[in-house]
Scaffold this active site. Sequence first.
Site, PDB file in Angstrom:
ATOM      1  N   ARG A   1       0.840  -1.207   0.000  1.00  0.00           N
ATOM      2  CA  ARG A   1       0.000   0.000   0.000  1.00  0.00           C
ATOM      3  C   ARG A   1       0.867   1.245   0.000  1.00  0.00           C
ATOM      4  O   ARG A   1       0.581   2.218  -0.697  1.00  0.00           O
ATOM      5  CB  ARG A   1      -0.957   0.022   1.196  1.00  0.00           C
ATOM      6  CG  ARG A   1      -1.977   1.168   1.086  1.00  0.00           C
ATOM      7  CD  ARG A   1      -2.937   1.233   2.271  1.00  0.00           C
ATOM      8  NE  ARG A   1      -4.015   2.175   2.018  1.00  0.00           N
ATOM      9  CZ  ARG A   1      -3.955   3.483   2.256  1.00  0.00           C
ATOM     10  NH1 ARG A   1      -2.833   4.018   2.732  1.00  0.00           N
ATOM     11  NH2 ARG A   1      -4.984   4.263   2.009  1.00  0.00           N
ATOM     12  N   CYS A   2       1.938   1.236   0.787  1.00  0.00           N
ATOM     13  CA  CYS A   2       2.844   2.385   0.828  1.00  0.00           C
ATOM     14  C   CYS A   2       3.429   2.695  -0.550  1.00  0.00           C
ATOM     15  O   CYS A   2       3.658   3.854  -0.889  1.00  0.00           O
ATOM     16  CB  CYS A   2       3.997   2.127   1.786  1.00  0.00           C
ATOM     17  SG  CYS A   2       3.543   1.963   3.521  1.00  0.00           S
TER      18      CYS A   2
END
Length: 401
Positions: free
Chosen positions: A390-391
């Site tokens: 996600r980052c």
Amino acid sequence: MVTRNINVYSEIGKLKTVLLHRPGKELENLTPAFLENLLFDDIPYLKVAREEHDRFAGVFRENGVEVLYLERLMATVISDMDIREEFIEGFLTESGIDNYNTRYILKEYLMSMLCKEMVDTIMAGVRLKDLGMRGSSGEYPFLLSPMPNLYFTRDAFACIGHGVTLNSMRKSIRRRETIFGEYIFKYHQEFKDSNIKIYYDRNSKLNIEGGDELILSDEILAIGSSERTDREAIFKLAENIFESDEPFKKILIFNIPKKRAFMHLDTVFTMVDYDKFTIHPEIEKTLKIVELTYDNLNRSIISKEKEGSLESILSEALGHDVTLIRCGGGDEIIAGREQWNDGSNTLAISPGKVITYDRNYVTNELLDKNNIEVYAMKSSELSRGRGGPRCMSMPFIRENI
């Protein structure tokens, strides 16, 4: 010319377009002496990091997702010489280059390059020796510091609804990252006429970062009050969102421990399906949630502390029961190890279909047992930057659910 819009009203809607940054030579400008300042704990091996990242991009493409690259968008922007000069002047100022001679030499050096080469160079950093300068032994070797955190495209700017937050980063070394988003949305031919709304000012003294911004539904946002995001910044963003024409009616503030291991909300909590979330169990001990709503008549924010378990609060907000999948199965040792390697930082590419790091095999098995389809990607080098799938991704378009 294609005109692009932003459309992100959930964490799980089928992903259509995503922004990435393929790691570059900025990772090779990491050295032990400067790791702490550059927010790294270790030095990734660039060749393997790129192979892992290319596989990451491949998973998107295999699932019908369009992949955009930050460096390519920016190279297109600066193909206009006036914009390039404006960008360089601004970037040098934000890099603290105020000596006239140094500034002139750097500007001429950068202006002489092809567009993509210039962007890659700025991201990688410029050393004194690149310009034929000598520093004394032990002196900081960079005129322009490298930007190794750029492959975490989630943080510097984040898409919400039809708009974007241009974020004010907590750490000084990351503040220049947001200038890329500013220029892309202001000048790129595919974005500049799209009426994309800017919901946060990157020059604000109040800090907020994209890893703390989650979209639970088209009515509910979750934002972390964390090591990197100020509570006051959340209230400012809430005001801007509530006063827009977006449908969001409620913002849940997650107060999480203010320490590096729990850097952002998405390092300890992510949504993987309509009714399922991953979570690092340690935060449940101290987690407090505050609900923000808006009084349109009096044009004021209403703040209310929520009571009850996380499951009950989420169930009430979403209107149906939810399941929390605890990182490492809740085992203290396993959870601690896998959370350090972003076991809770999952990216949904559609409801119930997620990308994770393969090294978090205990959590991945739990996801599988909860009927979540897992694409487990190699992560020996990318994980050294302390950020997960996600980052490393910024959705631009998701299908509405």
